[in-house]
Design an enzyme around this catalytic site. Structure first.
Site, PDB file in Angstrom:
ATOM      1  N   ASP A   1     -13.558   5.043  -4.875  1.00  0.00           N
ATOM      2  CA  ASP A   1     -13.170   4.509  -3.573  1.00  0.00           C
ATOM      3  C   ASP A   1     -14.224   3.494  -3.156  1.00  0.00           C
ATOM      4  O   ASP A   1     -15.428   3.731  -3.337  1.00  0.00           O
ATOM      5  CB  ASP A   1     -13.113   5.628  -2.525  1.00  0.00           C
ATOM      6  CG  ASP A   1     -11.994   6.626  -2.804  1.00  0.00           C
ATOM      7  OD1 ASP A   1     -11.187   6.377  -3.719  1.00  0.00           O
ATOM      8  OD2 ASP A   1     -11.930   7.648  -2.099  1.00  0.00           O
TER       9      ASP A   1
ATOM     10  N   ASP B   1       0.439  12.027   0.669  1.00  0.00           N
ATOM     11  CA  ASP B   1      -0.619  12.916   1.148  1.00  0.00           C
ATOM     12  C   ASP B   1       0.014  13.889   2.130  1.00  0.00           C
ATOM     13  O   ASP B   1       0.698  13.461   3.065  1.00  0.00           O
ATOM     14  CB  ASP B   1      -1.714  12.106   1.839  1.00  0.00           C
ATOM     15  CG  ASP B   1      -2.286  11.032   0.920  1.00  0.00           C
ATOM     16  OD1 ASP B   1      -2.436  11.311  -0.278  1.00  0.00           O
ATOM     17  OD2 ASP B   1      -2.561   9.924   1.400  1.00  0.00           O
TER      18      ASP B   1
END
Length: 242
Positions: A7, A129
């Site tokens: 990330d 998610d």
């Protein structure tokens, strides 16, 4: 398949805890060098997220990420801030094998459907998610703050019917926690549709977790914090999946 993940925030490698930006932890690794290290260790695919772009598409770090991926000799998938057809096109032209579509896949289904029809289903990973609720798994969007009107399995069916086979699913309560993956989530997904390839993400903390996910029939295991913190190496993770 083992999929190391990085990330990126403020052009640096970071991890968040349960997706919260205020929990950011910076790592002193250079992006291109770390990607090369993962590739040289035998990873068959890499996963990249532009957290800056995910939060604010006007602050995309794509130049930085594309410079780091230029010399890569393994496939990679990338997400964060992909909001329009041009974004999809730009990433595929830059060398990404697949784009990862999250909030847009939940909120703008018809728009994403048009992209899939234009570029081909094989170029898309749908990222869902979820939070566990009394009625099942509920997808959440926008940094996991907004709950979707659609259920997880309903969204999987919608995209599977368009030819998408790659689905990246994260139990929000597990992300960045290293407390073990959400086995129940992945069992439910595989039971629902055995033809899709599920990418498990969030909570993986041990080689035993990886072994159990493989036994479940998971298509890809995304490893972020566990590799950055040195819980085990890419080589060790690969050895467990062979």
């Amino acid at each position: 398949m083992i999929i190391p993940a990085l990330d990126v925030l403020q052009n640096q490698i970071v991890r968040l805890y349960q997706g919260k930006y205020e929990t950011v932890q910076f790592y002193p690794f250079e992006l291109g060098a770390r990607l090369k290290e993962y590739a040289d260790s035998g990873a068959g695919k890499l996963h990249l997220v532009d957290l800056e772009g995910a939060r604010d598409p006007s602050k995309k770090q794509w130049q930085h990420i594309q410079a780091a991926t230029k010399a890569l000799n393994v496939p990679y998938q990338v997400g964060g801030g992909i909001r329009c057809e041009q974004d999809v096109s730009d990433w595929l032209k830059a060398g990404a094998n697949q784009v990862v579509i999250g909030s847009m896949a939940v909120e703008k289904r018809e728009q994403v459907k048009a992209w899939i029809e234009q570029f081909g289903a094989e170029h898309f990973v749908i990222a869902l998610d979820v939070n566990k609720t009394a009625t099942g798994w509920a997808p959440a969007t926008h940094g996991w703050l907004t709950e979707s009107e659609f259920g997880l399995l309903e969204l999987v069916d919608f995209y599977a019917n368009l030819g998408v086979i790659d689905f990246l699913c994260t139990d929000i309560s597990k992300d960045g926690t290293m407390t073990g993956p959400s086995f129940a989530l992945y069992e439910d997904l595989i039971k629902h549709n055995s033809t899709i390839k599920v990418q498990a993400s969030g909570g993986v903390s041990s080689l035993d977790d990886i072994k159990k996910l493989k036994e479940l029939g998971i298509g890809g295991i995304i490893l972020g914090k566990s590799l950055l913190d040195g819980a085990f190496s890419v080589e060790e993770a690969l050895a467990v999946t062979r």
